[in-house]
Design a protein around this motif. Sequence first.
Motif, PDB file in Angstrom:
ATOM      1  N   TYR A  19       0.876  -1.105  -0.228  1.00  0.00           N
ATOM      2  CA  TYR A  19      -0.042  -0.130   0.247  1.00  0.00           C
ATOM      3  C   TYR A  19       0.923   1.241  -0.166  1.00  0.00           C
ATOM      4  O   TYR A  19       1.354   1.908   1.121  1.00  0.00           O
ATOM      5  N   TYR A  20       0.672   1.438  -1.094  1.00  0.00           N
ATOM      6  CA  TYR A  20       1.941   2.719  -1.386  1.00  0.00           C
ATOM      7  C   TYR A  20       1.605   3.571  -2.114  1.00  0.00           C
ATOM      8  O   TYR A  20       0.962   4.214  -2.992  1.00  0.00           O
ATOM      9  N   VAL A  21       2.005   4.785  -1.216  1.00  0.00           N
ATOM     10  CA  VAL A  21       1.238   6.064  -2.098  1.00  0.00           C
ATOM     11  C   VAL A  21       2.797   7.123  -2.513  1.00  0.00           C
ATOM     12  O   VAL A  21       3.528   7.200  -0.946  1.00  0.00           O
ATOM     13  N   ALA A  22       2.657   7.426  -3.484  1.00  0.00           N
ATOM     14  CA  ALA A  22       3.814   7.439  -3.728  1.00  0.00           C
ATOM     15  C   ALA A  22       4.173   9.481  -3.381  1.00  0.00           C
ATOM     16  O   ALA A  22       3.448  10.105  -4.710  1.00  0.00           O
ATOM     17  N   THR A  23       4.825  10.275  -2.852  1.00  0.00           N
ATOM     18  CA  THR A  23       4.167  12.176  -2.446  1.00  0.00           C
ATOM     19  C   THR A  23       5.779  11.651  -2.600  1.00  0.00           C
ATOM     20  O   THR A  23       6.046  13.368  -2.582  1.00  0.00           O
ATOM     21  N   ASN A  24       6.696  10.921  -2.871  1.00  0.00           N
ATOM     22  CA  ASN A  24       8.583  11.645  -2.671  1.00  0.00           C
ATOM     23  C   ASN A  24       8.845  12.408  -4.297  1.00  0.00           C
ATOM     24  O   ASN A  24       8.799  10.992  -5.351  1.00  0.00           O
ATOM     25  N   PRO A  25       8.882  12.820  -4.487  1.00  0.00           N
ATOM     26  CA  PRO A  25       9.464  13.695  -6.076  1.00  0.00           C
ATOM     27  C   PRO A  25      10.112  13.427  -6.502  1.00  0.00           C
ATOM     28  O   PRO A  25      10.629  13.371  -7.761  1.00  0.00           O
ATOM     29  N   LYS A  26      10.680  12.796  -5.135  1.00  0.00           N
ATOM     30  CA  LYS A  26      12.930  12.058  -6.442  1.00  0.00           C
ATOM     31  C   LYS A  26      12.157  10.736  -6.737  1.00  0.00           C
ATOM     32  O   LYS A  26      13.356   9.859  -7.045  1.00  0.00           O
ATOM     33  N   LEU A  27      11.185  10.542  -6.059  1.00  0.00           N
ATOM     34  CA  LEU A  27      10.885   8.587  -6.554  1.00  0.00           C
ATOM     35  C   LEU A  27      10.231   8.394  -7.867  1.00  0.00           C
ATOM     36  O   LEU A  27       9.374   9.424  -8.188  1.00  0.00           O
ATOM     37  N   SER A  28      10.520   8.223  -9.142  1.00  0.00           N
ATOM     38  CA  SER A  28       9.738   7.971 -10.273  1.00  0.00           C
ATOM     39  C   SER A  28       8.726   6.781 -10.219  1.00  0.00           C
ATOM     40  O   SER A  28       9.060   5.762  -9.784  1.00  0.00           O
ATOM     41  N   SER A  29       7.705   6.692 -10.975  1.00  0.00           N
ATOM     42  CA  SER A  29       7.861   5.777 -11.488  1.00  0.00           C
ATOM     43  C   SER A  29       8.306   4.240 -11.237  1.00  0.00           C
ATOM     44  O   SER A  29       7.782   3.223 -10.361  1.00  0.00           O
ATOM     45  N   ALA A  30       9.383   4.081 -11.718  1.00  0.00           N
ATOM     46  CA  ALA A  30      10.083   2.836 -11.958  1.00  0.00           C
ATOM     47  C   ALA A  30      10.774   2.885 -10.608  1.00  0.00           C
ATOM     48  O   ALA A  30      11.164   1.048 -10.049  1.00  0.00           O
ATOM     49  N   ASP A  31      10.882   3.938 -10.014  1.00  0.00           N
ATOM     50  CA  ASP A  31      11.823   3.247  -8.253  1.00  0.00           C
ATOM     51  C   ASP A  31      10.362   2.984  -7.765  1.00  0.00           C
ATOM     52  O   ASP A  31      10.028   2.082  -6.875  1.00  0.00           O
ATOM     53  N   VAL A  32       9.868   3.539  -8.206  1.00  0.00           N
ATOM     54  CA  VAL A  32       8.449   3.151  -6.929  1.00  0.00           C
ATOM     55  C   VAL A  32       7.872   0.907  -7.074  1.00  0.00           C
ATOM     56  O   VAL A  32       7.520   0.980  -6.485  1.00  0.00           O
ATOM     57  N   GLU A  33       8.160   1.336  -8.933  1.00  0.00           N
ATOM     58  CA  GLU A  33       7.698   0.003  -8.803  1.00  0.00           C
ATOM     59  C   GLU A  33       8.830  -1.004  -8.726  1.00  0.00           C
ATOM     60  O   GLU A  33       8.268  -2.326  -8.268  1.00  0.00           O
ATOM     61  N   GLN A  34      10.074  -0.826  -8.649  1.00  0.00           N
ATOM     62  CA  GLN A  34      10.955  -1.685  -8.520  1.00  0.00           C
ATOM     63  C   GLN A  34      11.067  -2.046  -6.564  1.00  0.00           C
ATOM     64  O   GLN A  34      11.409  -3.157  -6.025  1.00  0.00           O
ATOM     65  N   VAL A  35      10.006  -1.514  -5.916  1.00  0.00           N
ATOM     66  CA  VAL A  35       9.663  -1.485  -4.567  1.00  0.00           C
ATOM     67  C   VAL A  35       9.134  -2.408  -4.753  1.00  0.00           C
ATOM     68  O   VAL A  35       9.364  -3.035  -3.690  1.00  0.00           O
ATOM     69  N   TYR A  36       7.633  -2.324  -4.844  1.00  0.00           N
ATOM     70  CA  TYR A  36       6.904  -3.621  -6.055  1.00  0.00           C
ATOM     71  C   TYR A  36       7.604  -5.294  -5.422  1.00  0.00           C
ATOM     72  O   TYR A  36       7.457  -5.680  -5.293  1.00  0.00           O
ATOM     73  N   VAL A  37       8.158  -4.860  -6.126  1.00  0.00           N
ATOM     74  CA  VAL A  37       9.216  -6.373  -6.395  1.00  0.00           C
ATOM     75  C   VAL A  37       9.855  -6.353  -5.643  1.00  0.00           C
ATOM     76  O   VAL A  37      10.651  -7.410  -5.468  1.00  0.00           O
ATOM     77  N   ASP A  38      11.022  -5.907  -5.187  1.00  0.00           N
ATOM     78  CA  ASP A  38      11.715  -5.637  -4.322  1.00  0.00           C
ATOM     79  C   ASP A  38      11.012  -6.954  -2.776  1.00  0.00           C
ATOM     80  O   ASP A  38      11.619  -7.834  -2.080  1.00  0.00           O
TER      81      ASP A  38
END
Length: 332
Positions: free
Chosen positions: A137-156
Amino acid sequence: MDLTTKYLGLTLPHPVVPSASQPLSKDLASLKRLEDNGAAAVILHSLFEEQIRLEADSLEHFLEQGSQSFAEALTYFPAPESYMHGPEEYLELVRQAKEVLSIPVIGSLNGISTGGWTEYARKIEQAGADAIELNIYYVATNPKLSSADVEQVYVDVLREVKSRVKIPVSVKMGPYVTALVHFAKRLEAAGADGLSLFNRFYQPDIDIEALEVAHELHLSTSAEMLLPLRWMAILRPHLTISLGATTGVHTPADALKLLMAGADVVHLCAAILKNGAPRIKEVRDGIAAWLTSHEYDSLNQARGSMSQASCPEPGAFERANYMKVVHSYRRR
Ligand SMILES: Cc1cc2nc3c(=O)[nH]c(=O)nc-3n(C[C@H](O)[C@H](O)[C@H](O)COP(=O)(O)O)c2cc1C
């Protein structure tokens, strides 16, 4: 009517599975009520990463390291004593549920980072769970994180949880992904045994008198089912893993639509909270009655028949439908 369903390697008598929530799984009596009212399996409420980290005394560690953001985050986090189940009690609930129930028991972990807390996946497995639902349940609010970064979190997180267990793991994910089909295939490739569509993000409101952010949980209605319905239909032809549908499943018709779009199971939460556990049987029996009256031999015959690959108008799930819908609007 044959409603047999395969989900996360389990063979279920039908596709109606209550979804994760503290009120539905708070104790053995509540779980037994779900089973007695026909649940095909149960998913326990989530054990949260933050609960596990707190229990592990990592709070001190984080504070020592001067992690202001973690300290600040904790002020929004309920006091540990307000949880009905700490990590150990959660494992005990899994053990007891396995002892008392004859239906499969699915544990739920909720987190957004890798680390020692994912060891609880193994503990949930050892406590006897048949599968794990991993809610990211990730709400992406950090402007430094791209969509690719966020998707990597899920995968990791998924890879780490998978590395700790042998039982199937499904990912409960949100709908707000730019390239959802690509991402879902990535999760499949990373080892997800299933996906649960979708996490329902609770939207904070504003109290304009108190000038405060208001947190009130509004339960879903059937109208919200259209979001998972569309993506179920689009994703089904691209994935071979299990698909569960959650959000807005209240009636047999809601369930049938999602099953025809390609869902293996439908999850009920608000419908049971509003109407009680007998709603499980009502939805199951309503599915069977509709299939019988429309001369189907089994649920499997209908399942996926309206996915994008099989329905008569595949473009209806895409942009073309937007023009059609806006032009079809007539003032009532
Ligand atoms: C009171 C409440 C507690 C919930 N707790 C959890 C939880 O612990 N873990 C989880 O993955 N989802 C949780 N959910 C989300 C539900 O499992 C479900 O996905 C969501 O409510 C949408 O389905 P619905 O429209 O049938 O309610 C909770 C929902 C409610 C209403």
